[in-house]
Motif scaffolding. Sequence first.
Motif, mmCIF file in Angstrom:
data_model
loop_
_atom_site.group_PDB
_atom_site.id
_atom_site.type_symbol
_atom_site.label_atom_id
_atom_site.label_comp_id
_atom_site.label_asym_id
_atom_site.label_seq_id
_atom_site.Cartn_x
_atom_site.Cartn_y
_atom_site.Cartn_z
ATOM 1 N N PRO A 168 0.798 -1.241 0.000
ATOM 2 C CA PRO A 168 0.000 0.000 0.000
ATOM 3 C C PRO A 168 0.823 1.280 0.000
ATOM 4 N N ASN A 169 1.992 1.261 0.655
ATOM 5 C CA ASN A 169 2.784 2.486 0.764
ATOM 6 C C ASN A 169 3.925 2.571 -0.254
ATOM 7 N N VAL A 170 3.782 1.858 -1.362
ATOM 8 C CA VAL A 170 4.863 1.849 -2.349
ATOM 9 C C VAL A 170 5.139 3.243 -2.907
ATOM 10 N N ASN A 171 4.111 4.054 -3.082
ATOM 11 C CA ASN A 171 4.329 5.399 -3.633
ATOM 12 C C ASN A 171 5.088 6.287 -2.652
ATOM 13 N N ARG A 172 4.834 6.108 -1.371
ATOM 14 C CA ARG A 172 5.590 6.865 -0.368
ATOM 15 C C ARG A 172 7.066 6.456 -0.397
ATOM 16 N N PHE A 173 7.316 5.168 -0.573
ATOM 17 C CA PHE A 173 8.694 4.698 -0.676
ATOM 18 C C PHE A 173 9.364 5.283 -1.915
ATOM 19 N N ALA A 174 8.641 5.325 -3.025
ATOM 20 C CA ALA A 174 9.185 5.918 -4.248
ATOM 21 C C ALA A 174 9.515 7.396 -4.038
ATOM 22 N N THR A 175 8.650 8.091 -3.317
ATOM 23 C CA THR A 175 8.914 9.504 -3.016
ATOM 24 C C THR A 175 10.167 9.648 -2.171
ATOM 25 N N MET A 176 10.368 8.748 -1.222
ATOM 26 C CA MET A 176 11.585 8.771 -0.406
ATOM 27 C C MET A 176 12.819 8.635 -1.289
ATOM 28 N N LEU A 177 12.826 7.685 -2.207
ATOM 29 C CA LEU A 177 13.980 7.504 -3.086
ATOM 30 C C LEU A 177 14.221 8.755 -3.932
ATOM 31 N N ARG A 178 13.144 9.345 -4.430
ATOM 32 C CA ARG A 178 13.281 10.506 -5.310
ATOM 33 C C ARG A 178 13.737 11.760 -4.574
ATOM 34 N N THR A 179 13.251 11.973 -3.367
ATOM 35 C CA THR A 179 13.499 13.252 -2.701
ATOM 36 C C THR A 179 14.618 13.209 -1.659
ATOM 37 N N VAL A 180 14.880 12.032 -1.084
ATOM 38 C CA VAL A 180 15.891 11.925 -0.035
ATOM 39 C C VAL A 180 17.202 11.355 -0.559
ATOM 40 N N TYR A 181 17.130 10.339 -1.411
ATOM 41 C CA TYR A 181 18.341 9.644 -1.853
ATOM 42 C C TYR A 181 18.885 10.160 -3.186
ATOM 43 N N LEU A 182 18.038 10.280 -4.164
ATOM 44 C CA LEU A 182 18.526 10.646 -5.493
ATOM 45 C C LEU A 182 19.268 11.984 -5.517
ATOM 46 N N PRO A 183 18.785 13.017 -4.831
ATOM 47 C CA PRO A 183 19.540 14.285 -4.852
ATOM 48 C C PRO A 183 20.940 14.178 -4.249
ATOM 49 N N GLU A 184 21.151 13.246 -3.335
ATOM 50 C CA GLU A 184 22.463 13.088 -2.720
ATOM 51 C C GLU A 184 23.477 12.425 -3.657
ATOM 52 N N VAL A 185 22.998 11.617 -4.579
ATOM 53 C CA VAL A 185 23.914 10.799 -5.377
ATOM 54 C C VAL A 185 23.960 11.172 -6.858
ATOM 55 N N ALA A 186 22.962 11.870 -7.354
ATOM 56 C CA ALA A 186 22.789 12.010 -8.798
ATOM 57 C C ALA A 186 23.935 12.723 -9.498
ATOM 58 N N ALA A 187 24.542 13.711 -8.850
ATOM 59 C CA ALA A 187 25.576 14.515 -9.507
ATOM 60 C C ALA A 187 26.963 13.902 -9.433
ATOM 61 N N GLY A 188 27.153 12.880 -8.602
ATOM 62 C CA GLY A 188 28.471 12.275 -8.446
ATOM 63 C C GLY A 188 29.414 13.163 -7.650
ATOM 64 N N ARG A 189 30.657 12.690 -7.505
ATOM 65 C CA ARG A 189 31.700 13.439 -6.803
ATOM 66 C C ARG A 189 33.021 13.199 -7.518
ATOM 67 N N ALA A 190 33.351 14.063 -8.458
ATOM 68 C CA ALA A 190 34.487 13.829 -9.345
ATOM 69 C C ALA A 190 35.821 13.775 -8.624
ATOM 70 N N SER A 191 36.004 14.554 -7.583
ATOM 71 C CA SER A 191 37.327 14.676 -6.968
ATOM 72 C C SER A 191 37.553 13.723 -5.794
ATOM 73 N N THR A 192 36.559 12.938 -5.429
ATOM 74 C CA THR A 192 36.730 11.980 -4.336
ATOM 75 C C THR A 192 37.409 10.714 -4.855
#
Length: 389
Positions: A168-192
């Motif tokens: 039932p809460n699959v859409n809430r989980f999808a929102t979590m991935l989109r708003t909490v996780y994806l912004p942290e990882v999407a751009a990468g970290r070239a110099s690390t």
Amino acid sequence: MGRVRLLAAAVVAVLLTGVGVHRAAAAPPTFTHPGVLVSRAQLDFVRTQVNAGAQPWRAAYDQMMASAYASLSRTPRPRAVVECGSYSNPNLGCTDERQDALAAYTLALAWYITRDARYATKAISIMDAWSAVITDHTNSNAPLQAAWAGSSWPRAAEIIRYTYTAWPNVNRFATMLRTVYLPEVAAGRASTNGNWELSMMEAALGIAVFLEDRAAYDRALAIFRARVPAYIYLTGDGALPRGPAGSGIDTRAEIVAYWHGQSTFVDGLSQETCRDFTHTGYGIAAIAHVAETTRIQGQDVYPEVGERLRHALGFHARYQLGEAPPAWLCGGTLTRGLGPVTEVGFNALHGRLGIGMSNTQRLTEQGRPAGTNSLFVAWETLTHARNPA
């Protein structure tokens, strides 16, 4: 981003006549589900082998089911803000988040193999607990922490969403991935160090598949394609390894420093080899995981990264098995500890394509059943050992 230079002409022919060597520019028109690291066909193969008591799958399954990650009494420990400093210091929810994500994936595998609904509902309860609470990752290791947990969550979610009856809460989980996780990882970290960006792209790609987000998929794959040749060296690259795209690391002195003081470069050497094998293993695992997911999605990048992955696995396997390093390699001193990271790449290159990989084979078979590194690698003997699907 570097030619595929497989040594055997027959193997080259297989690569060229199968999916073809090309640079897919866009996400697949139709996403395949479940399709993050493991496909339905791969899962069906595993289930058949486990139920037949065949080895090494049955031993790997028993190992997984005996772990705390498979416990039906597990209590998730979500928090709104996960704060992770360097080497998880401070550790405010870091271990809890990673282990709960691995537990969700473990329970999803247990559900698929056993068809016992208790495992599916437990996986859902863990994913729901986090999607109801978490809002952010903070401190210096936030991108890496989000990458590690964000690699495991979509694997679990794909299996549950597409093989179980209701969530039932699959859409809430999808929102979590989109708003909490994806912004942290999407751009990468070239110099690390490279394991960061490779793990970030693994998470971004898996999230993109679950969300069916073509733009996120394309961006993750583009960053991945640029990073792999800057992480694993082949002699065809020239006298020096490539600097990471966008990092500004391009002079000899900068590259040697970035490669942890290593100034002699050979096939399969990693940017982190002279740091330690553990972090190198993270990078190798992420490369194989991304390649496996793209293959499931019909846009196989093994032809692009296969030769680098083969050499990296073989090079590090030699020394992980105990061979003494020469003086030119990391000053003659290596910090070993590659981890359970060889199964996916070994199965793809040796199992499916028939490429000889004697050192990697010895290390892989010696380490079976491969367990988990407690970060983002788990149960890969179970899921990928001799898996032809």
